[in-house]
Design a protein around this motif. Structure first.
Motif, PDB file in Angstrom:
ATOM      1  N   GLY A   1      27.530  42.968  14.308  1.00  0.00           N
ATOM      2  CA  GLY A   1      28.700  43.122  15.167  1.00  0.00           C
ATOM      3  C   GLY A   1      29.291  41.832  15.696  1.00  0.00           C
ATOM      4  O   GLY A   1      30.192  41.853  16.531  1.00  0.00           O
ATOM      5  N   CYS A   2      28.784  40.705  15.245  1.00  0.00           N
ATOM      6  CA  CYS A   2      29.343  39.419  15.677  1.00  0.00           C
ATOM      7  C   CYS A   2      30.593  39.120  14.860  1.00  0.00           C
ATOM      8  O   CYS A   2      30.691  39.497  13.706  1.00  0.00           O
ATOM      9  CB  CYS A   2      28.326  38.294  15.464  1.00  0.00           C
ATOM     10  SG  CYS A   2      26.817  38.491  16.428  1.00  0.00           S
ATOM     11  N   SER A   3      31.508  38.445  15.480  1.00  0.00           N
ATOM     12  CA  SER A   3      32.755  38.068  14.819  1.00  0.00           C
ATOM     13  C   SER A   3      32.778  36.559  14.635  1.00  0.00           C
ATOM     14  O   SER A   3      32.453  35.817  15.565  1.00  0.00           O
ATOM     15  CB  SER A   3      33.934  38.499  15.694  1.00  0.00           C
ATOM     16  OG  SER A   3      35.102  37.838  15.303  1.00  0.00           O
ATOM     17  N   ASN A   4      33.162  36.098  13.438  1.00  0.00           N
ATOM     18  CA  ASN A   4      33.237  34.659  13.189  1.00  0.00           C
ATOM     19  C   ASN A   4      34.126  33.969  14.215  1.00  0.00           C
ATOM     20  O   ASN A   4      33.871  32.832  14.597  1.00  0.00           O
ATOM     21  CB  ASN A   4      33.758  34.370  11.777  1.00  0.00           C
ATOM     22  CG  ASN A   4      32.707  34.630  10.713  1.00  0.00           C
ATOM     23  OD1 ASN A   4      31.636  35.157  10.984  1.00  0.00           O
ATOM     24  ND2 ASN A   4      33.016  34.251   9.494  1.00  0.00           N
ATOM     25  N   SER A   5      35.158  34.659  14.697  1.00  0.00           N
ATOM     26  CA  SER A   5      36.081  34.048  15.649  1.00  0.00           C
ATOM     27  C   SER A   5      35.415  33.797  17.003  1.00  0.00           C
ATOM     28  O   SER A   5      35.888  32.965  17.777  1.00  0.00           O
ATOM     29  CB  SER A   5      37.321  34.916  15.832  1.00  0.00           C
ATOM     30  OG  SER A   5      36.973  36.156  16.415  1.00  0.00           O
ATOM     31  N   ARG A   6      34.314  34.491  17.301  1.00  0.00           N
ATOM     32  CA  ARG A   6      33.594  34.289  18.562  1.00  0.00           C
ATOM     33  C   ARG A   6      32.390  33.361  18.400  1.00  0.00           C
ATOM     34  O   ARG A   6      31.810  32.926  19.391  1.00  0.00           O
ATOM     35  CB  ARG A   6      33.097  35.624  19.119  1.00  0.00           C
ATOM     36  CG  ARG A   6      34.151  36.475  19.777  1.00  0.00           C
ATOM     37  CD  ARG A   6      33.530  37.601  20.589  1.00  0.00           C
ATOM     38  NE  ARG A   6      32.444  38.297  19.931  1.00  0.00           N
ATOM     39  CZ  ARG A   6      32.572  39.426  19.227  1.00  0.00           C
ATOM     40  NH1 ARG A   6      33.760  39.995  19.099  1.00  0.00           N
ATOM     41  NH2 ARG A   6      31.533  39.997  18.671  1.00  0.00           N
ATOM     42  N   LEU A   7      31.997  33.098  17.160  1.00  0.00           N
ATOM     43  CA  LEU A   7      30.792  32.302  16.943  1.00  0.00           C
ATOM     44  C   LEU A   7      31.019  30.836  17.292  1.00  0.00           C
ATOM     45  O   LEU A   7      32.092  30.278  17.061  1.00  0.00           O
ATOM     46  CB  LEU A   7      30.334  32.403  15.485  1.00  0.00           C
ATOM     47  CG  LEU A   7      29.743  33.741  15.055  1.00  0.00           C
ATOM     48  CD1 LEU A   7      29.450  33.739  13.564  1.00  0.00           C
ATOM     49  CD2 LEU A   7      28.486  34.068  15.836  1.00  0.00           C
ATOM     50  N   LYS A   8      29.973  30.240  17.860  1.00  0.00           N
ATOM     51  CA  LYS A   8      29.939  28.811  18.140  1.00  0.00           C
ATOM     52  C   LYS A   8      28.665  28.267  17.523  1.00  0.00           C
ATOM     53  O   LYS A   8      27.741  29.027  17.239  1.00  0.00           O
ATOM     54  CB  LYS A   8      29.948  28.574  19.646  1.00  0.00           C
ATOM     55  CG  LYS A   8      31.245  29.001  20.283  1.00  0.00           C
ATOM     56  CD  LYS A   8      31.246  28.760  21.760  1.00  0.00           C
ATOM     57  CE  LYS A   8      32.586  29.221  22.317  1.00  0.00           C
ATOM     58  NZ  LYS A   8      32.543  29.414  23.734  1.00  0.00           N
ATOM     59  N   ALA A   9      28.632  26.957  17.339  1.00  0.00           N
ATOM     60  CA  ALA A   9      27.462  26.343  16.709  1.00  0.00           C
ATOM     61  C   ALA A   9      26.992  25.134  17.493  1.00  0.00           C
ATOM     62  O   ALA A   9      27.787  24.416  18.115  1.00  0.00           O
ATOM     63  CB  ALA A   9      27.796  25.938  15.280  1.00  0.00           C
TER      64      ALA A   9
END
Length: 167
Positions: free
Chosen positions: A86-94
């Motif tokens: 359910g994670c969205s690439n647009s919300r991901l941080k690294a």
């Protein structure tokens, strides 16, 4: 009085990746030229950690090589699993750490620059997916151990002979 739930430390080996949710944290040791890439979704409080050894799967000697060993295939697999959760690439941080040049070579051979090449590859792949690297501790010539807490969004880095830092 509420009891604070104590989580486990999920350990990620070399050429491996795992996903963690609170109250657990995630750790990998032995980052020399390898990169520890943490991808996390603040909203879902889900994080993944990949311990990448080499920049590119085209270096694999066989088709059935461990995909977690290479930056391109490891991050592709991590993103696929984070999306399934359910994670969205647009919300991901690294946050990334490692990529040290553990040995000095006078030959100037590009192939021997594994640490810097791993760092470049991870950043390039994350950029391709529009995932922002918001903090990093890369380069140098020292080994690192890292641990990420998905609730606090903190990456604790222990560097050989240099103590601990938090990014």
């Amino acid at each position: 009085m509420t009891k604070i739930e104590q989580g486990q430390i999920i350990k990620v080996g070399m050429a491996d990746w795992k996903i963690v949710e609170p109250p657990d944290t995630i750790r990998t040791s032995g980052l020399g030229s390898c990169i520890g890439a943490v991808l996390y979704d603040e909203t879902k409080q889900i994080a993944a950690l990949a311990h990448v050894m080499l920049p590119d799967s085209t270096m694999a000697k066989s088709q059935d090589a461990n995909r977690a060993k290479f930056a391109d295939t490891a991050l592709e697999d991590v993103l696929e699993m984070l999306n399934k959760k359910g994670c969205s690439n647009s919300r991901l941080k690294a946050k990334i750490a490692g990529g040290a040049q553990m040995f000095s070579y006078s030959s100037g051979n590009e192939m021997m620059r594994i640490g810097p090449r791993n760092t470049e590859a991870v950043k390039e792949i994350l950029s391709h997916y529009r995932i922002k690297v918001i903090a990093e501790d890369t380069g140098g010539n020292k080994g690192r151990t890292i641990e990420f807490n998905p609730v606090e969004k903190t990456l604790h880095i222990r560097t050989v002979n240099q103590g601990e830092s938090i990014i």
